[in-house]
Write a protein that holds these residues in place. Structure first.
Motif, PDB file in Angstrom:
ATOM      1  N   ARG A 147      19.099 -16.356 -66.718  1.00 42.68           N
ATOM      2  CA  ARG A 147      19.582 -17.658 -67.177  1.00 42.68           C
ATOM      3  C   ARG A 147      20.294 -17.490 -68.506  1.00 42.68           C
ATOM      4  O   ARG A 147      19.893 -16.715 -69.373  1.00 42.68           O
ATOM      5  CB  ARG A 147      18.427 -18.642 -67.324  1.00 42.68           C
ATOM      6  CG  ARG A 147      17.751 -18.985 -66.001  1.00 42.68           C
ATOM      7  CD  ARG A 147      17.159 -20.383 -66.081  1.00 42.68           C
ATOM      8  NE  ARG A 147      18.176 -21.357 -66.430  1.00 42.68           N
ATOM      9  CZ  ARG A 147      19.027 -21.895 -65.550  1.00 42.68           C
ATOM     10  NH1 ARG A 147      18.967 -21.548 -64.274  1.00 42.68           N
ATOM     11  NH2 ARG A 147      19.914 -22.779 -65.944  1.00 42.68           N
ATOM     12  N   GLU A 170      20.404 -19.579 -70.915  1.00 43.40           N
ATOM     13  CA  GLU A 170      19.605 -20.113 -72.018  1.00 43.40           C
ATOM     14  C   GLU A 170      18.751 -19.031 -72.684  1.00 43.40           C
ATOM     15  O   GLU A 170      18.413 -19.147 -73.873  1.00 43.40           O
ATOM     16  CB  GLU A 170      18.689 -21.245 -71.527  1.00 43.40           C
ATOM     17  CG  GLU A 170      19.409 -22.517 -71.150  1.00 43.40           C
ATOM     18  CD  GLU A 170      19.886 -22.517 -69.706  1.00 43.40           C
ATOM     19  OE1 GLU A 170      20.298 -23.577 -69.229  1.00 43.40           O
ATOM     20  OE2 GLU A 170      19.830 -21.446 -69.059  1.00 43.40           O
ATOM     21  N   ASP A 216      22.706 -22.141 -62.201  1.00 45.05           N
ATOM     22  CA  ASP A 216      22.001 -23.322 -61.720  1.00 45.05           C
ATOM     23  C   ASP A 216      21.550 -24.198 -62.875  1.00 45.05           C
ATOM     24  O   ASP A 216      21.257 -23.705 -63.979  1.00 45.05           O
ATOM     25  CB  ASP A 216      20.777 -22.921 -60.893  1.00 45.05           C
ATOM     26  CG  ASP A 216      21.158 -22.184 -59.616  1.00 45.05           C
ATOM     27  OD1 ASP A 216      22.170 -22.587 -59.001  1.00 45.05           O
ATOM     28  OD2 ASP A 216      20.465 -21.225 -59.243  1.00 45.05           O
ATOM     29  N   THR A 217      21.459 -25.482 -62.629  1.00 46.68           N
ATOM     30  CA  THR A 217      20.882 -26.389 -63.609  1.00 46.68           C
ATOM     31  C   THR A 217      19.434 -25.997 -63.863  1.00 46.68           C
ATOM     32  O   THR A 217      18.682 -25.736 -62.918  1.00 46.68           O
ATOM     33  CB  THR A 217      20.948 -27.833 -63.082  1.00 46.68           C
ATOM     34  OG1 THR A 217      22.303 -28.158 -62.772  1.00 46.68           O
ATOM     35  CG2 THR A 217      20.403 -28.808 -64.108  1.00 46.68           C
ATOM     36  N   PRO A 218      19.004 -25.891 -65.118  1.00 49.04           N
ATOM     37  CA  PRO A 218      17.626 -25.469 -65.390  1.00 49.04           C
ATOM     38  C   PRO A 218      16.603 -26.495 -64.926  1.00 49.04           C
ATOM     39  O   PRO A 218      16.879 -27.698 -64.881  1.00 49.04           O
ATOM     40  CB  PRO A 218      17.611 -25.316 -66.913  1.00 49.04           C
ATOM     41  CG  PRO A 218      18.682 -26.231 -67.397  1.00 49.04           C
ATOM     42  CD  PRO A 218      19.751 -26.181 -66.344  1.00 49.04           C
ATOM     43  N   THR A 219      15.424 -25.990 -64.588  1.00 50.45           N
ATOM     44  CA  THR A 219      14.328 -26.896 -64.264  1.00 50.45           C
ATOM     45  C   THR A 219      13.830 -27.550 -65.550  1.00 50.45           C
ATOM     46  O   THR A 219      14.214 -27.147 -66.661  1.00 50.45           O
ATOM     47  CB  THR A 219      13.182 -26.119 -63.610  1.00 50.45           C
ATOM     48  OG1 THR A 219      12.664 -25.168 -64.557  1.00 50.45           O
ATOM     49  CG2 THR A 219      13.663 -25.385 -62.361  1.00 50.45           C
ATOM     50  N   GLU A 273      12.180 -24.940 -67.731  1.00 43.68           N
ATOM     51  CA  GLU A 273      13.131 -24.043 -68.384  1.00 43.68           C
ATOM     52  C   GLU A 273      13.875 -24.748 -69.514  1.00 43.68           C
ATOM     53  O   GLU A 273      14.135 -24.158 -70.563  1.00 43.68           O
ATOM     54  CB  GLU A 273      14.130 -23.512 -67.359  1.00 43.68           C
ATOM     55  CG  GLU A 273      13.515 -22.554 -66.344  1.00 43.68           C
ATOM     56  CD  GLU A 273      14.446 -22.215 -65.203  1.00 43.68           C
ATOM     57  OE1 GLU A 273      14.280 -21.142 -64.604  1.00 43.68           O
ATOM     58  OE2 GLU A 273      15.342 -23.038 -64.909  1.00 43.68           O
ATOM     59  N   ALA A 274      14.198 -26.007 -69.299  1.00 44.42           N
ATOM     60  CA  ALA A 274      14.910 -26.765 -70.324  1.00 44.42           C
ATOM     61  C   ALA A 274      14.053 -26.975 -71.559  1.00 44.42           C
ATOM     62  O   ALA A 274      14.563 -27.010 -72.686  1.00 44.42           O
ATOM     63  CB  ALA A 274      15.362 -28.105 -69.749  1.00 44.42           C
ATOM     64  N   TYR A 280      26.965 -28.423 -64.358  1.00 43.32           N
ATOM     65  CA  TYR A 280      26.392 -27.438 -65.269  1.00 43.32           C
ATOM     66  C   TYR A 280      27.462 -26.715 -66.077  1.00 43.32           C
ATOM     67  O   TYR A 280      27.209 -26.294 -67.212  1.00 43.32           O
ATOM     68  CB  TYR A 280      25.551 -26.426 -64.491  1.00 43.32           C
ATOM     69  CG  TYR A 280      24.751 -25.486 -65.357  1.00 43.32           C
ATOM     70  CD1 TYR A 280      23.820 -25.982 -66.268  1.00 43.32           C
ATOM     71  CD2 TYR A 280      24.936 -24.112 -65.278  1.00 43.32           C
ATOM     72  CE1 TYR A 280      23.095 -25.122 -67.074  1.00 43.32           C
ATOM     73  CE2 TYR A 280      24.206 -23.243 -66.077  1.00 43.32           C
ATOM     74  CZ  TYR A 280      23.285 -23.756 -66.978  1.00 43.32           C
ATOM     75  OH  TYR A 280      22.564 -22.906 -67.771  1.00 43.32           O
ATOM     76  N   ARG A 330      14.947 -23.832 -54.935  1.00 42.34           N
ATOM     77  CA  ARG A 330      16.310 -23.313 -55.032  1.00 42.34           C
ATOM     78  C   ARG A 330      16.842 -23.025 -53.638  1.00 42.34           C
ATOM     79  O   ARG A 330      16.151 -22.461 -52.792  1.00 42.34           O
ATOM     80  CB  ARG A 330      16.321 -22.020 -55.839  1.00 42.34           C
ATOM     81  CG  ARG A 330      15.780 -22.188 -57.259  1.00 42.34           C
ATOM     82  CD  ARG A 330      16.731 -22.957 -58.119  1.00 42.34           C
ATOM     83  NE  ARG A 330      16.354 -22.873 -59.515  1.00 42.34           N
ATOM     84  CZ  ARG A 330      16.885 -23.596 -60.476  1.00 42.34           C
ATOM     85  NH1 ARG A 330      17.809 -24.466 -60.187  1.00 42.34           N
ATOM     86  NH2 ARG A 330      16.487 -23.452 -61.719  1.00 42.34           N
TER      87      ARG A 330
END
Length: 420
Positions: A31, A33, A52-55, A58-59, A83, A114
């Motif tokens: 990721r 991030e 992918d958009t983070p969960t 994860e965010a 994203y 996912r």
């Protein structure tokens, strides 16, 4: 003794994988991030990554930030819808953005399972929106099988980039618009040659429509399969008041009057143009006099071609009114009121198929009507009337100025341009 070193990473190029390992799993790419070097990166190039958009979890762990990133390149990546905007927002100093064959996936709900890459993906350019106030150079390459995919009626690309200086688009002709003015836009390169001119494809965007919001550009390069598409549709080409350089590379249909109209509109939309570059080719289906592989040297075909060359040379030397070009492009004749007051250099490359073909007529029109023209570089495919054409260009100009009681003080010269 333990020595600790701190490494400052400024360039990172990574290649991931999009291959599905099983029906329910796939190899994951790291990721963004969690890149430990995010604070110092200046250049980031990613190939075959899943973005992918983070969960929610994860965010909460990490907030994406690339304060020093100036160059971002994504190639053959799958990006969750929305994203990419998050990534761009995190790069507060981003100056150059390159997107090659990027595909979008439908947005997934947070913490949802996912899906495999490519599941529900859609073509880049279909409903694509992006905002960035710092980007000055943008490259969009959408060549991946775009012409075989259906276009939505309202598909298109919307860009909110007021600092944009350079735009390079290569792909299917879709609606392309700048939602905010880009007053310093210098270079625009549009290549729609992936589209083969099949007008049975619904919702493709005519060239005139693609250029509607780009009126502030200084330089325009067009690569087209079908130059006649300039006059397709109800949208008329706007005037480009700042355009200094126009380059057109494309094919046209033999004896198609739309080609003449397209060229007239294109030239008429650039009143302050100082340099014109034209690379014109007849579409393959309309080329003729091609030597058969079965015809032996000195055979009937070769004899006929030799006779044709000799007759054409004479016709070119002794044509109507001594010009060798008896036909006139009526659509271009309407531009006589325009003196092309800034046009100083013309480069014309083409494959001549007859002594008064369209490119020859166009060359004659330009030398007669571009009042301050200094240079014309010509490459006609090394045809049999080559030398005589160069002589005639200067004579056409001199005769035209004499009829108008004008003196050509610009020192006009003709050059034999080297074949590309």
């Amino acid at each position: 003794m333990v020595v600790r070193c701190k490494v400052r990473v400024e360039f990172l190029s990574c290649g991931g994988t999009l291959r599905v390992a099983t029906c329910a799993s796939r190899v994951k790419t790291p990721r963004l991030e969690f890149l430990s070097c995010g604070g110092t990166l200046r250049v980031l190039a990613l190939k075959r990554w899943n973005l992918d958009t983070p969960t929610k979890a994860e965010a909460r762990c990490k907030v994406m930030a690339f304060p020093s990133l100036t160059h971002l390149r994504l190639e053959r990546c799958f990006v969750s819808e929305g994203y990419l905007q998050v990534v761009v927002d995190a790069a507060t100093a981003l100056a150059k953005l390159v997107l090659v064959n990027v595909k979008y996936k439908a947005a997934e709900k947070a913490d949802s399972p996912r899906r495999s890459s490519g599941s529900g993906d859609k073509s880049f350019g279909l409903g694509f929106r992006l905002r960035c106030s710092t980007v000055t150079a943008l490259v969009l390459d959408t060549r991946r099988n775009e012409k075989h995919q259906a276009l939505a009626k309202n598909s298109g690309i919307e860009l909110d980039m007021p600092s944009l200086l350079s735009l390079n688009y290569k792909g299917f002709p879709v609606k392309l618009s700048l939602t905010s003015p880009a007053p310093e836009l210098t270079r625009v390169n549009l290549d729609t040659t992936y589209y083969d001119g099949d007008r049975r494809v619904e919702h493709y965007e005519p060239t005139a429509s693609m250029l509607t919001s780009l009126s502030s550009m200084r330089s325009l390069t067009l690569h087209m399969h079908c130059i006649e598409d300039i006059v397709v549709g109800e949208v008329i080409l706007l005037t480009f008041p700042n355009l200094k350089l126009l380059e057109l590379n494309g094919e046209y249909e033999y004896m198609n009057s739309d080609m003449q109209l397209a060229m007239a509109r294109l030239l008429g939309s650039c009143p302050l143009m100082s340099e014109l570059r034209l690379m014109l080719n007849i579409k393959p289906a309309h080329r003729f006099c091609q030597k058969s592989k079965k015809d032996p040297p000195g055979g009937s075909f070769g004899v006929s071609m030799d006779r044709f060359k000799r007759l054409a040379y004479v016709a070119y030397a002794q044509g109507g009114n001594g010009t060798g070009v008896s036909c006139e492009i009526s659509e271009l004749a309407s531009l006589r009121i325009c003196t092309f007051s800034c046009l100083r250099k013309v480069t014309l490359r083409f494959k001549a198929n007859e002594h008064d073909c369209f490119p020859v007529q166009l060359a004659k029109f330009l030398v007669e009507n571009a009042m301050v023209l200094k240079e014309m570089h010509v490459d006609d495919g090394v045809q049999f009337w080559t030398d005589h054409m160069y002589t005639n260009l200067a004579r056409w100009r001199a005769d035209s100025f004499r009829r108008k009681n004008l003196t050509d003080t610009g020192g006009f010269r003709v050059y034999k341009s080297a074949s590309a």
